[in-house]
Design a protein around this motif. Structure first.
Motif, PDB file in Angstrom:
ATOM      1  N   VAL A 213       0.867  -1.183   0.000  1.00  0.00           N
ATOM      2  CA  VAL A 213       0.000   0.000   0.000  1.00  0.00           C
ATOM      3  C   VAL A 213       0.894   1.220   0.000  1.00  0.00           C
ATOM      4  O   VAL A 213       1.717   1.395   0.902  1.00  0.00           O
ATOM      5  N   VAL A 214       0.789   2.026  -1.046  1.00  0.00           N
ATOM      6  CA  VAL A 214       1.665   3.188  -1.177  1.00  0.00           C
ATOM      7  C   VAL A 214       0.876   4.444  -0.864  1.00  0.00           C
ATOM      8  O   VAL A 214      -0.196   4.672  -1.422  1.00  0.00           O
ATOM      9  N   LEU A 215       1.396   5.255   0.016  1.00  0.00           N
ATOM     10  CA  LEU A 215       0.769   6.520   0.385  1.00  0.00           C
ATOM     11  C   LEU A 215       1.710   7.648  -0.012  1.00  0.00           C
ATOM     12  O   LEU A 215       2.920   7.517   0.114  1.00  0.00           O
ATOM     13  N   GLY A 216       1.163   8.762  -0.484  1.00  0.00           N
ATOM     14  CA  GLY A 216       2.008   9.910  -0.767  1.00  0.00           C
ATOM     15  C   GLY A 216       2.410   9.989  -2.226  1.00  0.00           C
ATOM     16  O   GLY A 216       2.260   9.027  -2.984  1.00  0.00           O
ATOM     17  N   PRO A 217       2.930  11.144  -2.625  1.00  0.00           N
ATOM     18  CA  PRO A 217       3.173  11.419  -4.044  1.00  0.00           C
ATOM     19  C   PRO A 217       4.451  10.808  -4.605  1.00  0.00           C
ATOM     20  O   PRO A 217       4.882  11.203  -5.684  1.00  0.00           O
ATOM     21  N   VAL A 218       5.076   9.875  -3.927  1.00  0.00           N
ATOM     22  CA  VAL A 218       6.355   9.269  -4.301  1.00  0.00           C
ATOM     23  C   VAL A 218       7.424  10.342  -4.495  1.00  0.00           C
ATOM     24  O   VAL A 218       7.783  10.719  -5.619  1.00  0.00           O
ATOM     25  N   ALA A 219       7.904  10.831  -3.392  1.00  0.00           N
ATOM     26  CA  ALA A 219       8.998  11.806  -3.424  1.00  0.00           C
ATOM     27  C   ALA A 219      10.227  11.139  -4.030  1.00  0.00           C
ATOM     28  O   ALA A 219      10.402   9.929  -3.915  1.00  0.00           O
ATOM     29  N   ASP A 220      11.056  11.961  -4.679  1.00  0.00           N
ATOM     30  CA  ASP A 220      12.249  11.408  -5.341  1.00  0.00           C
ATOM     31  C   ASP A 220      13.092  10.585  -4.381  1.00  0.00           C
ATOM     32  O   ASP A 220      13.649   9.547  -4.735  1.00  0.00           O
ATOM     33  N   HIS A 221      13.151  11.051  -3.145  1.00  0.00           N
ATOM     34  CA  HIS A 221      14.005  10.361  -2.172  1.00  0.00           C
ATOM     35  C   HIS A 221      13.438   9.013  -1.750  1.00  0.00           C
ATOM     36  O   HIS A 221      14.162   8.207  -1.180  1.00  0.00           O
TER      37      HIS A 221
ATOM     38  N   VAL B  61      -1.952  17.813  -4.730  1.00  0.00           N
ATOM     39  CA  VAL B  61      -1.483  19.197  -4.621  1.00  0.00           C
ATOM     40  C   VAL B  61       0.025  19.293  -4.827  1.00  0.00           C
ATOM     41  O   VAL B  61       0.566  20.372  -4.989  1.00  0.00           O
ATOM     42  N   PHE B  62       0.694  18.158  -4.837  1.00  0.00           N
ATOM     43  CA  PHE B  62       2.150  18.186  -5.048  1.00  0.00           C
ATOM     44  C   PHE B  62       2.517  17.841  -6.484  1.00  0.00           C
ATOM     45  O   PHE B  62       3.658  17.543  -6.781  1.00  0.00           O
ATOM     46  N   GLU B  63       1.548  17.886  -7.348  1.00  0.00           N
ATOM     47  CA  GLU B  63       1.758  17.353  -8.688  1.00  0.00           C
ATOM     48  C   GLU B  63       2.967  17.964  -9.383  1.00  0.00           C
ATOM     49  O   GLU B  63       3.782  17.260  -9.965  1.00  0.00           O
ATOM     50  N   ASP B  64       3.093  19.274  -9.289  1.00  0.00           N
ATOM     51  CA  ASP B  64       4.216  19.923  -9.965  1.00  0.00           C
ATOM     52  C   ASP B  64       5.285  20.330  -8.965  1.00  0.00           C
ATOM     53  O   ASP B  64       6.064  21.227  -9.217  1.00  0.00           O
ATOM     54  N   GLY B  65       5.288  19.663  -7.852  1.00  0.00           N
ATOM     55  CA  GLY B  65       6.212  20.054  -6.785  1.00  0.00           C
ATOM     56  C   GLY B  65       7.662  19.762  -7.146  1.00  0.00           C
ATOM     57  O   GLY B  65       7.951  19.008  -8.075  1.00  0.00           O
ATOM     58  N   PHE B  66       8.539  20.336  -6.382  1.00  0.00           N
ATOM     59  CA  PHE B  66       9.971  20.198  -6.670  1.00  0.00           C
ATOM     60  C   PHE B  66      10.503  18.838  -6.281  1.00  0.00           C
ATOM     61  O   PHE B  66      11.586  18.446  -6.683  1.00  0.00           O
ATOM     62  N   MET B  67       9.755  18.105  -5.491  1.00  0.00           N
ATOM     63  CA  MET B  67      10.323  16.872  -4.958  1.00  0.00           C
ATOM     64  C   MET B  67       9.713  15.618  -5.567  1.00  0.00           C
ATOM     65  O   MET B  67      10.063  14.525  -5.161  1.00  0.00           O
ATOM     66  N   THR B  68       8.831  15.827  -6.532  1.00  0.00           N
ATOM     67  CA  THR B  68       8.302  14.634  -7.188  1.00  0.00           C
ATOM     68  C   THR B  68       8.544  14.757  -8.684  1.00  0.00           C
ATOM     69  O   THR B  68       8.481  15.843  -9.239  1.00  0.00           O
ATOM     70  N   SER B  69       8.841  13.660  -9.328  1.00  0.00           N
ATOM     71  CA  SER B  69       9.027  13.725 -10.771  1.00  0.00           C
ATOM     72  C   SER B  69       8.298  12.616 -11.511  1.00  0.00           C
ATOM     73  O   SER B  69       8.015  12.748 -12.685  1.00  0.00           O
ATOM     74  N   THR B  70       8.007  11.534 -10.814  1.00  0.00           N
ATOM     75  CA  THR B  70       7.313  10.439 -11.493  1.00  0.00           C
ATOM     76  C   THR B  70       6.085  10.043 -10.701  1.00  0.00           C
ATOM     77  O   THR B  70       6.038  10.221  -9.493  1.00  0.00           O
ATOM     78  N   LYS B  71       5.144   9.484 -11.406  1.00  0.00           N
ATOM     79  CA  LYS B  71       3.930   9.020 -10.730  1.00  0.00           C
ATOM     80  C   LYS B  71       4.107   7.568 -10.330  1.00  0.00           C
ATOM     81  O   LYS B  71       4.900   6.833 -10.934  1.00  0.00           O
ATOM     82  N   LEU B  72       3.349   7.166  -9.360  1.00  0.00           N
ATOM     83  CA  LEU B  72       3.463   5.797  -8.880  1.00  0.00           C
ATOM     84  C   LEU B  72       3.227   4.806 -10.011  1.00  0.00           C
ATOM     85  O   LEU B  72       3.955   3.829 -10.169  1.00  0.00           O
ATOM     86  N   GLU B  73       2.193   5.107 -10.841  1.00  0.00           N
ATOM     87  CA  GLU B  73       1.831   4.140 -11.878  1.00  0.00           C
ATOM     88  C   GLU B  73       2.901   4.020 -12.960  1.00  0.00           C
ATOM     89  O   GLU B  73       2.920   3.048 -13.700  1.00  0.00           O
ATOM     90  N   ASP B  74       3.800   5.031 -13.027  1.00  0.00           N
ATOM     91  CA  ASP B  74       4.888   4.924 -13.999  1.00  0.00           C
ATOM     92  C   ASP B  74       6.029   4.074 -13.458  1.00  0.00           C
ATOM     93  O   ASP B  74       6.897   3.616 -14.207  1.00  0.00           O
ATOM     94  N   ILE B  75       6.066   3.907 -12.140  1.00  0.00           N
ATOM     95  CA  ILE B  75       7.183   3.181 -11.538  1.00  0.00           C
ATOM     96  C   ILE B  75       6.854   1.695 -11.399  1.00  0.00           C
ATOM     97  O   ILE B  75       7.618   0.840 -11.849  1.00  0.00           O
ATOM     98  N   ILE B  76       5.724   1.406 -10.766  1.00  0.00           N
ATOM     99  CA  ILE B  76       5.339   0.002 -10.588  1.00  0.00           C
ATOM    100  C   ILE B  76       3.884  -0.165 -11.013  1.00  0.00           C
ATOM    101  O   ILE B  76       3.113   0.792 -10.956  1.00  0.00           O
ATOM    102  N   PRO B  77       3.495  -1.347 -11.459  1.00  0.00           N
ATOM    103  CA  PRO B  77       2.105  -1.557 -11.842  1.00  0.00           C
ATOM    104  C   PRO B  77       1.182  -1.465 -10.624  1.00  0.00           C
ATOM    105  O   PRO B  77       1.456  -2.083  -9.594  1.00  0.00           O
ATOM    106  N   VAL B  78       0.107  -0.674 -10.781  1.00  0.00           N
ATOM    107  CA  VAL B  78      -0.824  -0.471  -9.672  1.00  0.00           C
ATOM    108  C   VAL B  78      -2.114  -1.222  -9.980  1.00  0.00           C
ATOM    109  O   VAL B  78      -2.591  -1.219 -11.111  1.00  0.00           O
ATOM    110  N   ASP B  79      -2.668  -1.881  -8.970  1.00  0.00           N
ATOM    111  CA  ASP B  79      -3.874  -2.683  -9.186  1.00  0.00           C
ATOM    112  C   ASP B  79      -5.137  -1.937  -8.818  1.00  0.00           C
ATOM    113  O   ASP B  79      -6.138  -2.041  -9.501  1.00  0.00           O
ATOM    114  N   VAL B  80      -5.087  -1.227  -7.709  1.00  0.00           N
ATOM    115  CA  VAL B  80      -6.287  -0.516  -7.264  1.00  0.00           C
ATOM    116  C   VAL B  80      -5.882   0.870  -6.818  1.00  0.00           C
ATOM    117  O   VAL B  80      -4.842   1.035  -6.169  1.00  0.00           O
ATOM    118  N   VAL B  81      -6.674   1.872  -7.214  1.00  0.00           N
ATOM    119  CA  VAL B  81      -6.401   3.237  -6.800  1.00  0.00           C
ATOM    120  C   VAL B  81      -7.545   3.690  -5.902  1.00  0.00           C
ATOM    121  O   VAL B  81      -8.720   3.552  -6.265  1.00  0.00           O
TER     122      VAL B  81
END
Lengths: 255, 705
Positions: free
Chosen positions: A152-160, A190-210
């Protein structure tokens, strides 16, 4: 001893009966605007800070994966937008195979905070309390991805947190499922264009349920959990709701 | 007898010739001479020892008469025969190991080969010596050789400390032996032994206190054991297995010799003293072993622990003997001797392992090791055998002797004195706690060096040692296994050593012969019960005595404690094989997928983040903080008084004995020296006064006499 055993026995079962019936206790859901029915062209689409409301066919349509329940579209405007106070918001996405039968009723969850503000985590935590009590449905939290069936992934997937996310996903044994909880991990929120995120979760790993929501209420997460484990047929929210033991929201000591 | 001439020539001549050749030769020839002559002398010792144990009575071999001292002689009796066997069993593999692992560079820097061969000869001399003069000379030679070995390192302190404490012990022993000699009217051990019955109670107490303190120094008993970890750490690794396996025993040999032969066995006091000191030594030893970071220091503290266990068992035997329980005494003494034998064997093995680790991984710190099993699988296997043996795990030898020790302590219910029972209970509790901690200690020692991932560059580049060293380790591991599986063959041999002193045989009771027709030594009813249990199964297949070791209580406590290590071994093999088979079958259709280890998702996974040896010992450190009393000092680093950059916490454990005995003693000595230092004021006229005063006092004394 403060007589808690007697008190506990007296109050009986207070857990929600979802998914055996709907839950109508006050405040179980922040709700979503529901512009579908009869909203005029003057609906203040532009007031939406996360562009969840979009013009469509002369009216407005809601992208529920962006809404943060800020009520800007609802307050101090005429006519008001109808508000839908349901909570079954989760949507299936993935094409990964269903979890085997044996895992469906005993699902071990690794919760990964990928830059979450704390709200989703808090709602996640509420699932453990006696009212929502996810253990009765066979969901358990595990600290290590090695034993987890569901991430279960929470949050906008910060680069770190990207490396940690990938490592945790890699460490999970197959068959595995991924559930994205909250607006941030669904779209960036609200962090969509933030400085600390660059990729979406669905671009990194396959997501089953949102599960959308900012934060999604515990019942929305529970709905998502039931979807991700392939237990939709157990959900009977339209069945006659068993009256909750005490759904007034009052606690002992309240006047 | 010409036989003796050949044997003694092989031992002493072999060692001398070997030492000479090893000094002259270089490289491989030196190694061959070292190992060859070491083995020759050891095999001769083994032959002599076996002869001594299985002979009916002691053999005295008069040598020559030293002017002003009297005749000096050798003697081989049961006890010295046993110690010769132990020394030889240790020395044969240890000498080959030493020759195989000493680098040419090290051999050039320190004359390890001659020193170790002369040490071997001096150990034989200590065991063989049959009079006070020869014994003290041999003892001194041995002490000085160990000092020379210990001061070869970068630090001088371990050697000096060892020599200072050792000489204190030797002086105490010398005084005690001279007291005995003057009572007997002769310096020969035979005469001392013959006159032991006539000693007065006061003299017995004084002699016991002096010998126990003096020999206790070498054995590593409290309070004079603080030299031992430092010296063991400083002695070069190739020769350390021999030093640990053979010289610690000599202290115990001294204690056993004086208590079994020189002193009457009718007093309970010495036994109680040994029991308590042994138990406390064992507990303190294992506590400090569990928190030690240096592998060799850990093993040194564990040697102290084992010496404590042996002393406890021996003390128990002496108490039983004084109370007239001859069979129980024989069992306790057998336990002591068996544990001594086992400890020598597995400690040799472990020191071989530690030496190999130091050589290959270039470090002794457990914190810096880890993951070595992949690089040194054979060393790992042998160290595992050693660790299992020392933590008293079946089917290895440590289990048998610790079992016997604890059962012997439980026999205290037969004693009539309540006070003695209480002492046994206290000692037994300490020994059992020790046994438990020993498991923690050696789980840590093995796991932190061989398992996990390498925590340093040095450990990551380690490589397996040479074949010769590995084969010696294998041989010692096999001895550990054999002594653990068939103790019923070793116990009768040990009984030969014990029976003459105890006045009863322990082997009849310990190793019952119900496999054989001649079971008339046991009550019929008892045998019948064991037959019901199936004890007679395989009586045709097993040619020797029974395979069951047991403690059978008397009328007061009709309890039977029995164990059978061969059966246990067979069951272990069967169960493990079955388990492996079941798991294989159950997982036959499963797919294995390999993923990188889960490291918590950190970006750079550093070896320091894994469980370290220090971390593993932390629970023990916290639990026994009242004993360790660590000195904790914090250091805070901040910028402009506000921004804290780092907090460093330093924790230092000072050994209990150092803290309670050595440091106060040193402080007091310094204080006294400071008083006298005032006399050294540098004024020449003051010195003239001192000289004058000294002269007057001297004259006064002379006049008075």
């Amino acid at each position: 001893m403060s007589g808690w055993i007697i008190k506990g026995l007296k109050s009986g079962v207070v857990s929600t009966h979802y998914p055996d019936g709907g839950e109508n206790a006050q405040g179980v859901s922040p709700g979503l605007p529901s512009p579908a029915g009869g909203v005029g062209v003057d609906t203040p689409i532009g007031r939406c800070p996360t562009s969840a409301l979009k013009a469509k066919d002369g009216g407005a349509a809601l992208d529920k994966f962006r809404c943060v329940h800020c009520h800007r579209c609802d307050r101090n405007v005429e006519p008001t937008i109808p508000w839908d106070s349901s909570y079954e918001w989760a949507e299936k996405r993935g094409k990964t195979p269903e979890l085997p039968k044996a895992f469906q009723r005993s699902t071990h969850i690794r919760v990964l905070d990928a830059g979450d503000c704390g709200a989703c985590l808090n709602e996640m935590k509420l699932l453990n309390n006696p009212f929502y009590n996810m253990h009765r449905l066979g969901f358990f939290i595990t600290p290590t991805p090695r034993q987890a069936d569901l991430l279960v992934v929470l949050g906008p997937v910060a680069d770190h947190m990207k490396t940690a996310l990938l490592k945790a996903y890699e460490a999970m044994p197959a068959p595995k499922k991924v559930m994205s909880v909250g607006t941030c991990s669904a779209t960036g929120g609200v962090f969509e264009d933030g400085f600390m995120t660059s990729t979406k979760l669905e671009d990194i790993i396959p997501v089953d349920v949102v599960v959308p929501g900012c934060p999604p209420p515990p019942l929305a997460i529970l709905h998502g959990l039931l979807l991700v484990t392939g237990r939709e047929d157990e959900i009977r929210s339209d069945a006659t709701a068993r009256p909750a033991a005490d759904s007034s929201g009052k606690e002992a000591g309240d006047a | 007898m010409p036989n003796d001439t050949i044997i003694f020539a092989s031992i002493f001549g072999g060692c001398a010739l070997g030492a000479l050749l090893a000094t002259v030769l270089k490289g491989k020839a030196m190694r061959v001479a070292w190992a060859g002559f070491g083995c020759l002398a050891s095999i001769a010792m083994l032959a002599l020892g076996v002869g001594g144990v299985f002979a009916e009575s002691a053999r005295h071999i008069p040598l020559w008469t030293v002017p002003h001292v009297g005749p000096v002689s050798f003697s081989v009796d049961h006890l010295s025969g046993f110690f010769l066997i132990v020394t030889a069993l240790v020395a044969i593999p240890a000498m080959i190991f030493a020759a195989a692992t000493t680098s040419d560079e090290k051999a050039r820097k320190t004359p390890l080969a001659p020193l170790s061969l002369v040490l071997l000869a001096s150990v034989a001399l200590v065991i063989l010596a049959a009079d006070v003069f020869l014994f003290i000379v041999a003892w001194e030679v041995m002490s000085i050789l160990i000092y020379l070995l210990a001061c070869g390192g970068p630090k001088e302190r371990p050697g000096y400390l060892m020599l200072a404490v050792g000489e204190t012990g030797t002086l105490a022993v010398l005084v005690a032996l001279l007291l005995l000699g003057s009572h007997a009217g002769s310096l020969s051990f035979q005469a001392i032994q013959a006159s032991s019955a006539g000693l007065s109670a006061t003299l017995v107490e004084v002699v016991f206190a002096l010998t126990f303190l003096g020999f206790g120094v070498k054995a590593g008993l409290i309070p004079l054991n603080f030299w031992l970890p430092e010296a063991y750490t400083a002695i070069p690794s190739p020769i350390m297995p021999f030093v640990a396996g053979a010289t610690l025993n000599l202290g115990l040999y001294g204690i056993m010799r004086s208590n079994m032969y020189f002193l009457p066995t009718t007093f309970a006091g010495p036994g109680v003293c040994m029991l308590l000191v042994g138990a406390v030594t064992a507990l303190i030893g294992i506590l400090y072993a569990t928190i030690a970071d240096d592998f060799k220091t850990l093993l040194a503290h564990s040697s102290i622990e084992n010496a404590g266990i042996i002393t406890t068992a021996f003390g128990a035997g002496m108490i039983f003997l004084s109370a007239g329980h001859k069979a129980a005494a024989a069992m306790a003494l057998i336990a002591a001797l068996y544990h001594l034998l086992n400890h020598s064997i597995f400690k040799t093995l472990l020191f071989m392992g530690a030496g190999t680790l130091e050589r290959s991984a270039n470090t002794r710190s457990l914190d810096e090791m880890g993951g070595l099993l992949k690089r040194m699988p054979w060393t790992g296997l042998f160290v595992l055998v050693g660790a299992l043996s020392i933590s008293a795990m079946p089917p290895f030898n440590g289990f048998v002797s610790e079992w016997l020790t604890i059962e012997s302590l439980l026999r205290s219910v037969e004693l009539s004195s309540m006070g003695l029972k209480m002492v046994f209970v206290a000692a037994g509790a300490a020994i059992m706690l020790t046994a438990g901690l020993a498991v923690t200690c050696f789980v840590r020692a093995f796991a932190m060096s061989f398992l996990g991932i390498s925590r340093s560059e040095k450990a990551a580049n380690a490589s397996e040692t040479n074949r010769a060293a590995l084969s010696t380790m294998a041989a010692v591991a096999v001895i550990c296994f054999v002594l653990g599986v068939v103790p019923t063959f070793a116990i009768p041999a040990l009984d030969r050593v014990v029976a003459p002193v105890a006045g009863a045989s322990g082997s009849t009771a310990l190793v019952p012969t119900f496999f054989h027709p001649d079971t008339d030594k046991l009550p019929k009813k008892f045998t019948a019960e064991f037959h019901d249990l199936g004890a007679q199964i395989g009586k045709d297949a097993i040619p020797a005595r029974g395979m069951v070791v047991m403690h059978r209580g008397g009328k007061k406590n009709p309890v039977v404690f029995a164990m059978s290590t061969p059966y246990m071994f067979v069951m272990l093999v069967v169960l493990l094989a079955a388990l492996v088979l079941i798991v294989r079958l159950a997982t036959k259709n499963r797919k294995v997928s390999r993923r990188p280890r889960w490291d918590g998702g950190v970006r750079r996974f550093l070896p320091e983040m894994t469980y370290t040896a220090t971390g593993f010992a932390q629970p023990v450190r916290v639990l026994f903080e009242a004993i360790f009393r660590p000195k904790v000092s914090d250091r805070r680093e901040s910028i402009a008084q506000h921004f804290r950059m780092s907090i460093q916490r330093k924790r230092e454990e000072i050994h209990l004995i150092d803290r309670l005995i050595l440091y106060p003693l040193a402080k007091a000595t310094k204080a006294v020296a400071a008083v006298f230092a005032k006399m050294h004021n540098g004024r020449i006229n003051a010195y003239a006064v001192y000289a004058l005063l000294a002269l007057i006092i001297f004259l006064a004394i002379a006049a008075a006499l």
